[in-house]
Design a protein around this motif. Sequence first.
Motif, PDB file in Angstrom:
ATOM      1  N   ARG A  73       1.163  -1.420   0.238  1.00  0.00           N
ATOM      2  CA  ARG A  73       0.152  -0.282  -0.136  1.00  0.00           C
ATOM      3  C   ARG A  73       0.655   1.241  -0.079  1.00  0.00           C
ATOM      4  NH1 ARG A  73      -1.179   3.703   3.536  1.00  0.00           N
ATOM      5  NH2 ARG A  73      -0.669   2.626   5.367  1.00  0.00           N
ATOM      6  N   ASP A  77       0.870   4.340  -3.274  1.00  0.00           N
ATOM      7  CA  ASP A  77       1.037   5.043  -1.949  1.00  0.00           C
ATOM      8  C   ASP A  77       2.093   6.485  -2.925  1.00  0.00           C
ATOM      9  OD1 ASP A  77      -1.200   4.841  -1.191  1.00  0.00           O
ATOM     10  OD2 ASP A  77      -0.713   4.672   0.332  1.00  0.00           O
ATOM     11  N   ARG A  80       1.981   6.554  -6.530  1.00  0.00           N
ATOM     12  CA  ARG A  80       0.131   7.511  -6.756  1.00  0.00           C
ATOM     13  C   ARG A  80       1.005   9.005  -6.953  1.00  0.00           C
ATOM     14  NH1 ARG A  80      -2.933   5.309  -3.861  1.00  0.00           N
ATOM     15  NH2 ARG A  80      -3.199   3.867  -4.994  1.00  0.00           N
TER      16      ARG A  80
END
Length: 346
Positions: A73, A77, A80
């Motif tokens: 995750r 992140d 992104r």
Amino acid sequence: MEWPLWARGVSPCLLFIRLVTSRVGKYHRIRLLDDGIVEDHLAQTSGLWGFNKKTLVLQCLRSDMAEAMELPRMFLDTAREAAGLRHPRVARVFDFGEADGTYFLAREHVDGPSLRQVIGRAAARGMPLPATLCARIISQACEGLAYIHDFIDPQTQQPAELLHACVRPHNILLSRQGMTQVVDFGIDSFRARFTPKGMIPILGPHMYMSPEEVRGLPGDRRIDVYSLGVVLYELLTLRKPFAPASDWDLPMTVLSKPMVPAEQHRPDLPVALRDVLTRALAKERDQRYPDCRELQADLEEFIRSEGAPVTPRQVAQLIQHVTSDDPNVVAPDGLETQSRSRSGQG
């Protein structure tokens, strides 16, 4: 010393898996460029019927680390955030996600060397680099970092307060056309925060960390100013700014010892650049440049004061001359003279 992969926690089984799983979704991994918690691969993708092939860098979260709670995750992140950046001085992230059980980020491939390679080759040849070209390269890196620092979150329309937080010579690249690009925003910081199991501790990155980072204090854009100052010092002198007794002494050296004056390594260094280094590398951050734009302004002022423009063609010639083994490759103005001068000094 370059530790073998097995000594850095990469099992023989994982090495075999790496060889037989060359495809990640639509990407085909050609060869490994760098290993660690995130592995960099030169990769290629193609359109329908094999047309429109594109070469890029595929950065994959190592398979054993992907099993760790929260890391996938956090990796996505980070990817992104990087994918939202659009600037000619920052390598573009095209894609990210998960495919075939691998978490990946696909970024632009810059055809050219890193500053780590340029510095290494120039040092091996005893070839000091023209000061104005060094200033222009770092000035362009300033432009990319300033964009990152000033980035506005498109969702909230508020400053995102982003930092690269891991500026090093290996993540500032020079294209064959003579342009500078900053790469691995977020990813290198992610690498620095997490160490693969069994990996031998590496203290070298402390050379580029600001004193406040070494102390574990919260940082602002001045930590990137400091790190870029260290890179500029290396580019100009082909040396490190500190000389600790050992790697284990490096953090304390960064905190409490003065840097070796740049002119000690390079007596011909212009006073204006000595002043830039002094301010960029100030241990007290309030005495440092407040941001990369002010650092860039002083670098550009120095270039203007020298009276001759610095063109992308000159930087391209520098790259070609430093990285080529062909003695007939043309050197940019000033390079041969400085190289002969150093040779004459013995």
